[in-house]
Design an enzyme around this catalytic site. Structure first.
Site, PDB file in Angstrom:
ATOM      1  CE  LYS A 180     -10.733  -0.082   1.563  1.00 13.83           C
ATOM      2  NZ  LYS A 180      -9.874   0.648   2.470  1.00 13.83           N
ATOM      3  CD1 TRP A 210      -2.633   1.704   0.427  1.00  5.68           C
ATOM      4  CD2 TRP A 210      -2.017   1.943   2.442  1.00  5.68           C
ATOM      5  NE1 TRP A 210      -3.455   2.687   1.020  1.00  5.68           N
ATOM      6  CE2 TRP A 210      -3.072   2.826   2.133  1.00  5.68           C
ATOM      7  CE3 TRP A 210      -1.670   1.951   3.909  1.00  5.68           C
ATOM      8  CZ2 TRP A 210      -3.511   3.638   3.041  1.00  5.68           C
ATOM      9  CZ3 TRP A 210      -2.129   2.735   4.837  1.00  5.68           C
ATOM     10  CH2 TRP A 210      -3.028   3.519   4.597  1.00  5.68           C
ATOM     11  CG  ASP A 268      -2.203  -2.970   7.299  1.00  7.08           C
ATOM     12  OD1 ASP A 268      -3.343  -2.758   7.809  1.00  7.08           O
ATOM     13  OD2 ASP A 268      -1.809  -2.098   6.201  1.00  7.08           O
TER      14      ASP A 268
END
Length: 423
Positions: free
Chosen positions: A272, A155, A236
């Site tokens: 999300k 990311w 993560d």
């Protein structure tokens, strides 16, 4: 005479003042460089084609391409509002009912650290805030080298967050552009080659940006390599439940590492999987050796958080808490998360199917073998340019697309555009 002399003096003084200040008239920000524009968004908005497709948005969309608020979130928010709670500050580490439930969701009820109450956890400003707290904590207290290894690619914000935390950022092999899959051998080799006691960042599930995840068997081997190197794992987990539709399956890697005796730290996001994007709900946690160690770690996390933002926002955390702690709402939410994950999986299958129906000679199996919101198509930068300029399909230059932007209404046109670009 006196008046004219005064006028002359005033003019001279003004001239002298202007000369003196002229040297200082340059703004303090005169040399601040212009940052790059958000080109995908700007280009998409400027396009007048009514059939334009935006595959650059990192947020879930329904099958009409619209933002989606989960019914369970609506119901939980209604309960929160009707409770007429006060708006007092939360503690530095957040809303306790939320953080306790978040830890339980991530580590599982049978996890030894949970049962033994040795997980230090704080609410954070979503996943990004959790990473930032984690980076600062490691920079200040990790006894080894202040270097964190992140996958290639990762990311985009990982690099910036950890550098701003004071850590040195290095990379390890992850994605194989030739196979459009995992470079498993390269990844394990790089882990074994890292200096002993290195910090390694791992995407727990739905790797962003590639959508390429290790299998459970590969995670077992990765955990072994991390153990052999005495490395420190930082997970993560931004997509728990949203990747496969199963919150337990998506937490496999984290839980396996703990079973192997490793004590990782973890960044969680509820953007999300609950659609709480703007509410900024997340958590950072550290698995400790003992309850006594947990108390010390917790005290230092509070010291770190205090000058950053003092206290986290409460509304989104209260919504998440209701969903995680109310059995009926929790069951409803788990069903909705699965529905969202299933829609993404279906869109992957439809895109592959449409490309094959058009007679494409390329192997598109990676579209369905990848997982999560993002997919690496394998398209080159020049092909992505053609998609945008000639077909009004917008995504990043590296060929990454947000599968959430695909709908039953645009998948055929998208496949046709990709087919024309790839042959």
């Amino acid at each position: 005479m006196i008046a004219s002399s005064r006028t002359a003096v005033c003019r001279a003084a003004k001239k002298q003042f202007s000369a003196k200040t002229g040297a200082r008239a340059v703004s303090a920000w005169a040399k601040v460089p212009q940052g790059p524009p958000v080109s995908i968004t700007e280009a998409y908005k400027a396009d007048s084609n009514p059939e334009k497709i935006n595959l650059g948005v990192g947020a879930y969309r329904d099958d009409k391409g619209k933002p989606f608020v989960l019914p369970s979130v609506r119901a939980a928010e209604k309960k929160v509002v009707e409770s007429t709670l006060d708006k007092e500050y939360a503690g530095i580490t957040g809303v306790p009912t939320f953080t306790k439930a978040a830890a339980l969701l991530a580590y599982g009820p049978d996890s030894a650290p949970i049962k033994e109450d040795r997980v230090a956890i704080t609410q954070s400003i979503s996943g990004t805030g959790a990473l930032r707290i984690g980076g600062a904590f490691l920079e200040r207290f990790y006894p080894g080298a202040k270097t964190i290894y992140i996958p290639t690619p990762s990311w985009a914000n990982h690099n910036a967050v950890f550098k701003d935390s004071g850590l040195k950022v290095e990379k390890y092999r992850y994605y194989n552009k030739d196979t459009i899959g995992l470079d498993f051998d390269g990844m394990v080799a790089d882990i074994k080659a890292m200096p002993k006691g290195s910090i390694i960042l791992l995407h727990a599930c739905a790797h962003n940006p590639t959508g390429v995840d290790p299998t459970e068997e590969q995670w077992v081997a990765i955990a072994e390599a991390v153990k052999e190197g005495d490395h420190y794992p930082f997970f993560d987990m931004a997509y728990q439940g949203f990747a496969s539709g199963d919150t337990n399956k998506d937490a496999f890697a984290l839980r396996h590492f703990i079973k192997e005796g490793l004590r990782p730290c973890l960044s969680q996001s509820f953007a999300k999987n609950m659609g709480l994007y703007g509410e900024r709900v997340g958590a950072f946690s550290v698995v400790c050796e003992s309850g006594e160690e947990k108390k010390r770690v917790d005290s230092q996390i509070k010291i770190l958080v205090r000058p950053l933002y003092s206290n986290p926002p409460i509304h989104g955390a209260r919504i998440a808490s209701e969903i995680l702690n109310d059995p009926a709402l929790n069951k409803q939410w788990l069903g909705e998360v699965k529905d969202m994950a299933d829609r993404i999986i279906t869109m992957r299958a439809l895109l592959k199917e449409n490309l094959e129906k058009l007679g494409s000679k390329h192997d598109w199996s990676h579209i369905t073998s990848q997982i999560g919101m993002f997919a690496y198509t394998g398209l080159k930068a020049e092909q992505m340019d053609v998609l945008a300029k000639e077909h009004s399909v917008y995504a990043t230059k590296d060929g990454r697309i947000s599968v959430a932007g695909i709908t039953t209404g645009n998948v055929k046109r998208l496949a046709e555009a990709i087919y024309k670009v790839t042959g």
